[in-house]
Write a protein that holds these residues in place. Structure first.
Motif, PDB file in Angstrom:
ATOM      1  N   LEU A 110      55.572   9.145  -2.566  1.00 56.71           N
ATOM      2  CA  LEU A 110      57.195   8.273  -4.284  1.00 56.71           C
ATOM      3  C   LEU A 110      57.974   8.457  -3.407  1.00 56.71           C
ATOM      4  CD1 LEU A 110      55.085   7.798  -7.421  1.00 56.71           C
ATOM      5  CD2 LEU A 110      54.367   6.048  -4.980  1.00 56.71           C
ATOM      6  N   VAL A 111      59.323   8.247  -3.312  1.00 56.15           N
ATOM      7  CA  VAL A 111      60.380   7.959  -2.785  1.00 56.15           C
ATOM      8  C   VAL A 111      61.171   7.700  -3.961  1.00 56.15           C
ATOM      9  CG1 VAL A 111      60.211   7.712   0.094  1.00 56.15           C
ATOM     10  CG2 VAL A 111      61.096   5.541  -1.696  1.00 56.15           C
ATOM     11  N   SER A 112      61.292   7.029  -4.827  1.00 56.24           N
ATOM     12  CA  SER A 112      62.523   7.067  -6.141  1.00 56.24           C
ATOM     13  C   SER A 112      61.536   5.970  -7.006  1.00 56.24           C
ATOM     14  CB  SER A 112      63.481   5.963  -5.376  1.00 56.24           C
ATOM     15  OG  SER A 112      62.447   4.682  -4.394  1.00 56.24           O
ATOM     16  N   ILE A 113      62.055   5.919  -8.481  1.00 54.20           N
ATOM     17  CA  ILE A 113      61.842   4.823  -9.322  1.00 54.20           C
ATOM     18  C   ILE A 113      63.069   4.302 -10.407  1.00 54.20           C
ATOM     19  CG2 ILE A 113      61.544   6.941 -10.488  1.00 54.20           C
ATOM     20  CD1 ILE A 113      59.811   5.126 -12.737  1.00 54.20           C
ATOM     21  N   ASN A 114      62.829   3.180 -10.086  1.00 53.67           N
ATOM     22  CA  ASN A 114      64.329   2.634 -10.525  1.00 53.67           C
ATOM     23  C   ASN A 114      64.002   1.037 -11.569  1.00 53.67           C
ATOM     24  OD1 ASN A 114      66.927   2.072 -10.819  1.00 53.67           O
ATOM     25  ND2 ASN A 114      66.777   0.130  -9.364  1.00 53.67           N
ATOM     26  N   PRO A 115      65.049   1.769 -12.548  1.00 55.08           N
ATOM     27  CA  PRO A 115      65.390   2.516 -13.367  1.00 55.08           C
ATOM     28  C   PRO A 115      65.394   3.518 -13.209  1.00 55.08           C
ATOM     29  CG  PRO A 115      65.577   1.240 -15.155  1.00 55.08           C
ATOM     30  CD  PRO A 115      64.890   0.427 -13.802  1.00 55.08           C
ATOM     31  N   ILE A 168      51.344  -3.829 -14.566  1.00 50.27           N
ATOM     32  CA  ILE A 168      51.784  -4.049 -12.975  1.00 50.27           C
ATOM     33  C   ILE A 168      51.513  -4.764 -12.387  1.00 50.27           C
ATOM     34  CG2 ILE A 168      51.254  -0.967 -13.250  1.00 50.27           C
ATOM     35  CD1 ILE A 168      49.107  -1.348 -11.268  1.00 50.27           C
ATOM     36  N   THR A 169      52.252  -5.041 -11.287  1.00 45.78           N
ATOM     37  CA  THR A 169      52.656  -6.166 -10.571  1.00 45.78           C
ATOM     38  C   THR A 169      52.930  -4.978  -9.306  1.00 45.78           C
ATOM     39  OG1 THR A 169      53.164  -7.479 -12.245  1.00 45.78           O
ATOM     40  CG2 THR A 169      53.567  -7.637  -9.756  1.00 45.78           C
ATOM     41  N   ILE A 170      51.597  -5.478  -8.243  1.00 46.07           N
ATOM     42  CA  ILE A 170      51.665  -4.854  -6.502  1.00 46.07           C
ATOM     43  C   ILE A 170      52.920  -5.611  -6.050  1.00 46.07           C
ATOM     44  CG2 ILE A 170      50.203  -3.934  -4.747  1.00 46.07           C
ATOM     45  CD1 ILE A 170      48.459  -3.305  -7.033  1.00 46.07           C
ATOM     46  N   LEU A 171      53.722  -5.907  -5.539  1.00 40.59           N
ATOM     47  CA  LEU A 171      54.447  -6.157  -4.743  1.00 40.59           C
ATOM     48  C   LEU A 171      54.490  -6.427  -3.498  1.00 40.59           C
ATOM     49  CD1 LEU A 171      58.343  -5.312  -6.616  1.00 40.59           C
ATOM     50  CD2 LEU A 171      56.187  -7.463  -7.356  1.00 40.59           C
ATOM     51  N   ASN A 172      53.876  -5.659  -2.758  1.00 41.69           N
ATOM     52  CA  ASN A 172      53.168  -4.839  -1.188  1.00 41.69           C
ATOM     53  C   ASN A 172      52.659  -3.799  -1.410  1.00 41.69           C
ATOM     54  OD1 ASN A 172      55.593  -3.172  -0.826  1.00 41.69           O
ATOM     55  ND2 ASN A 172      56.913  -5.351  -0.850  1.00 41.69           N
ATOM     56  N   ASP A 173      52.600  -2.740   0.195  1.00 44.47           N
ATOM     57  CA  ASP A 173      52.125  -2.008   0.458  1.00 44.47           C
ATOM     58  C   ASP A 173      52.784  -0.923  -0.087  1.00 44.47           C
ATOM     59  OD1 ASP A 173      49.808  -2.456   1.746  1.00 44.47           O
ATOM     60  OD2 ASP A 173      49.983  -1.775   2.827  1.00 44.47           O
ATOM     61  N   THR A 174      53.883  -0.861  -0.178  1.00 45.44           N
ATOM     62  CA  THR A 174      54.893  -0.081  -1.185  1.00 45.44           C
ATOM     63  C   THR A 174      55.287  -0.246  -2.111  1.00 45.44           C
ATOM     64  OG1 THR A 174      56.795  -0.960   0.819  1.00 45.44           O
ATOM     65  CG2 THR A 174      55.509   1.110   1.279  1.00 45.44           C
ATOM     66  N   SER A 175      55.971  -0.976  -2.650  1.00 44.91           N
ATOM     67  CA  SER A 175      56.257  -1.346  -4.044  1.00 44.91           C
ATOM     68  C   SER A 175      55.668  -1.813  -5.278  1.00 44.91           C
ATOM     69  CB  SER A 175      57.183  -2.404  -3.738  1.00 44.91           C
ATOM     70  OG  SER A 175      57.745  -2.166  -4.615  1.00 44.91           O
ATOM     71  N   THR A 217      61.120  -0.090 -10.681  1.00 40.18           N
ATOM     72  CA  THR A 217      60.193   0.209 -10.027  1.00 40.18           C
ATOM     73  C   THR A 217      60.532   1.000  -8.798  1.00 40.18           C
ATOM     74  OG1 THR A 217      61.035  -3.428  -9.024  1.00 40.18           O
ATOM     75  CG2 THR A 217      60.991  -2.090  -7.867  1.00 40.18           C
ATOM     76  N   ILE A 218      58.476   1.224  -8.609  1.00 42.56           N
ATOM     77  CA  ILE A 218      57.499   2.456  -7.637  1.00 42.56           C
ATOM     78  C   ILE A 218      58.219   2.141  -6.618  1.00 42.56           C
ATOM     79  CG2 ILE A 218      56.339   4.002  -7.777  1.00 42.56           C
ATOM     80  CD1 ILE A 218      55.390   3.373 -10.615  1.00 42.56           C
ATOM     81  N   ILE A 219      58.660   3.127  -5.404  1.00 39.77           N
ATOM     82  CA  ILE A 219      58.563   2.499  -4.222  1.00 39.77           C
ATOM     83  C   ILE A 219      57.938   3.575  -3.344  1.00 39.77           C
ATOM     84  CG2 ILE A 219      60.204   2.788  -2.100  1.00 39.77           C
ATOM     85  CD1 ILE A 219      60.721   0.236  -3.735  1.00 39.77           C
ATOM     86  N   PHE A 264      53.408   9.140 -11.390  1.00 39.40           N
ATOM     87  CA  PHE A 264      52.256   9.055 -10.122  1.00 39.40           C
ATOM     88  C   PHE A 264      51.232   8.038 -10.249  1.00 39.40           C
ATOM     89  CE2 PHE A 264      52.407  12.867 -13.130  1.00 39.40           C
ATOM     90  CZ  PHE A 264      51.977  13.767 -12.403  1.00 39.40           C
ATOM     91  N   VAL A 265      50.806   7.549  -8.991  1.00 39.64           N
ATOM     92  CA  VAL A 265      50.000   5.907  -8.737  1.00 39.64           C
ATOM     93  C   VAL A 265      48.962   7.017  -7.839  1.00 39.64           C
ATOM     94  CG1 VAL A 265      50.201   3.964  -7.476  1.00 39.64           C
ATOM     95  CG2 VAL A 265      52.493   5.247  -8.376  1.00 39.64           C
ATOM     96  N   ASN A 266      47.751   5.860  -7.613  1.00 37.40           N
ATOM     97  CA  ASN A 266      46.168   6.728  -8.055  1.00 37.40           C
ATOM     98  C   ASN A 266      45.446   5.242  -6.950  1.00 37.40           C
ATOM     99  OD1 ASN A 266      44.437   8.427  -7.025  1.00 37.40           O
ATOM    100  ND2 ASN A 266      43.462   7.738  -9.137  1.00 37.40           N
TER     101      ASN A 266
END
Length: 602
Positions: free
Chosen positions: A119-124, A168-175, A136-138, A194-196
């Protein structure tokens, strides 16, 4: 206050005579590759032991072992296939057989594989307690949309059940977009996200989400703060930022020895920060300082570490075992001497010696009196050279322990502790090394040497040194033991510039073994109880530490990583039912601090 730390090398064999794995060739491969490797051991019995197995432990499981050929006692050829989904990194290799037990080569095999998901970021990246918001979790190299069962968790202090992930809404493989509600009683602090899922497993971003919440609840005093064993008295427990009246299920407790609880005769909650209680201290309580706990649905567990002193009975202990050690396969009589013990009075008094492959055979045990037992024991032939626990148990004393050594014809070993006040390392020779050695040779790792049995030495620079001791016995055998000083097991250096070192002989009372590690002389971060334990062990933490998403890592006494678990709420229970009897280490890592404590699995 003067503090002492015992520094240990978790990742190296304890003694040069122990069985161990020394190499694997080739020691690297690519994910998906099938290849032949040769595993080489030292002092091993691959050809003699039954049930020999090989294992390569990767991120998503183990390598496929297509075949193994045992060449001799120290060499195995194996054909292996690396899983296609293995991440780039260094992995452990292990071999098991009925004589050597489990042997491992830590980080001994490198895989050129795929990049691990992160995981690289969370905004806000921040919110206030009680707030509902979208985040948004990236991730990077993640598989959110491809994997089954993707879930999101925020490790906020009151536990996941009160940290609501509304959707939760999965936008794509990384978001991922998530709608979350921060618990109204969340403490101010930084928390992990955490994402599992079934492909990535758990991926996390530590301390990535900040909550502007409430101050951390704590206990600040108990009055009176001492009593005698057997006494009944009224005490007042005072908290800060606590919610004793508002919260449901408020209870109090006092830690005790032998599992005999302090009796809470009555309890009156005066207000949110004050509780009056009438308590009875067990008659069997040992003299010492004990923890006070309050638990409720809002604050969780809050504790006052060693806040209550008991003037009680002197704790039982084992003070000596004579002789203090033996060789593998040896049958001998040992005299076990206790202090304040109840060997003849206690029901079910038993003796045990816990070795790497199990226990010694106790051929007979004669209880002489309350403080003395003579036992005839047989050390298993396949016991590794090392330091082990001897124990005596009964229903009055519980378990009491003493170190027992298993040694070869030559045995060289010392332990290390550090005195912050005097900036000095003390190296303590164990009793067998002192007895067997007729000549001593020290190499201090900075060019200095000594032939004294108990030298002193000053190191000019603040760095790490490999200090080696070589002894020669009366029969002409020689052996060496080396130990890195100047750092702890994690490589952390605490001293001011330069330090001194002194060597002393074991005096029969010095503690030899693993002790708590407290950074910079601070109070211990964590407490484990009961200890020894059978199936479950409870971990509690200083409340200030607990808000920083601690991680608990469990290791064998040899330093092999076993499993990891997040610390949640005010306490966490570890299921140790699957562990073999013996000594283990718990490492808590929290906000740049770490601490290691020892526990015994019965």
């Amino acid at each position: 206050m003067k503090k002492s730390i015992l520094f240990i090398q978790l990742l190296l064999p304890l003694f040069v005579f122990s069985q161990n794995l020394v190499s694997i060739s080739p020691n690297s491969a690519s994910n998906g590759q099938t290849l032949n490797v040769t595993i080489t051991g030292a002092n091993t019995y691959f050809n003699q032991g039954s049930g020999t197995t090989v294992n390569f432990i990767f991120n998503q499981g183990s390598a496929t072992i297509n075949s193994i050929t045992i060449l001799n006692n120290t060499s195995i050829d194996a054909n292996i296939t690396i899983p296609a989904n293995t991440y780039t990194g260094d992995y452990n290799v292990s071999v098991y057989d009925s004589i050597d037990g489990y042997l491992s080569l830590y980080n001994g095999f490198h895989v050129n594989g795929i990049t691990p998901p992160t995981l690289v970021s969370i905004n806000p990246s921040s919110a206030s307690n009680g707030q509902t918001l979208n985040v948004t979790i990236i991730g990077a190299n993640t598989h959110f949309s491809q994997a089954f069962g993707t879930s999101v968790n925020f490790n906020i202090n009151q536990g996941s059940p009160t940290t609501v992930v509304n959707s939760i809404t999965i936008l794509n493989d990384t978001s991922i977009d998530a709608n979350i509600t921060i618990p109204p009683f969340a403490y101010t602090g930084d928390y992990g996200v955490f994402v599992n899922n079934s492909i990535d497993g758990y991926v996390s971003l530590y301390n990535a989400f900040h909550v502007n919440g409430i101050a951390t609840p704590s206990l600040v005093s108990i009055s009176p703060s001492s009593a005698s064993n057997g006494q009944t008295l009224n005490v007042t427990i005072t908290g800060a930022v606590t919610h004793f009246i508002q919260a449901s299920g408020t209870t109090i407790g006092f830690s005790t020895n032998q599992g005999n609880p302090t009796v809470i005769n009555s309890m009156t909650i005066s207000n949110d920060t004050s509780i009056d209680a009438n308590i009875t201290v067990p008659a069997s309580m040992y003299t010492g300082d004990y923890n006070v706990f309050v638990n409720n649905s809002i604050d969780g567990y809050v504790s006052l570490y060693q806040g209550f002193h008991v003037n009680g009975i002197t704790p039982p202990s084992l003070v000596s075992i004579s002789p203090p050690g033996a060789q593998p396969g040896q049958t001998l009589n040992v005299t076990i001497t206790g202090a304040n013990t109840h060997f003849t009075q206690g029901n079910g008094t038993t003796v045990d010696f816990i070795f790497n492959q199990g226990s010694a055979t106790i051929n007979s045990a004669a209880i002489i009196n309350d403080t003395s037992i003579i036992a005839n024991i047989t050390i298993p032939q396949n016991t590794n050279i090392g330091t082990y626990n001897a124990s005596v148990y009964n229903d009055i004393d519980g378990h009491v322990y003493k170190d027992f050594y298993v040694f070869d014809n030559c045995f060289s070993y010392y332990t290390t502790d550090y005195d912050y006040s005097n900036n000095t390392f003390t190296l303590t020779l164990d009793s067998i090394t002192s007895t067997l050695g007729v000549s001593f040779y020290w190499n201090f790792g900075d060019g200095g040497t000594s032939t004294s049995q108990t030298p002193t030495h000053t190191f000019a620079l603040d760095t790490v040194y490999n200090v080696c001791l070589k002894i020669t016995t009366n029969s002409g055998d020689s052996c060496s033991y080396c130990h890195v000083i100047g750092k702890n097991y994690a490589g952390e250096i605490f001293r001011p510039t330069g330090f001194s070192m002194q060597v002393i002989n074991y005096d029969g009372t010095t503690t030899i073994g693993i002790s708590e590690i407290s950074k910079n002389g601070a109070e211990p971060l964590i407490i484990a109880y009961p200890n020894p334990a059978n199936d479950l062990i409870t971990i509690t933490a200083n409340p200030i530490v607990a808000i920083h998403n601690p991680v608990l890592s469990i290791y064998s006494i040899e330093g092999q990583f076993l499993f990891q678990q997040l610390f949640t709420q005010g306490k966490t229970e570890l299921n140790i039912s699957g562990l073999a009897r013996g000594i283990y280490l718990i490492k808590m890592t929290s906000n740049g601090n770490s601490e290691v404590i020892k526990f015994v699995k019965q």
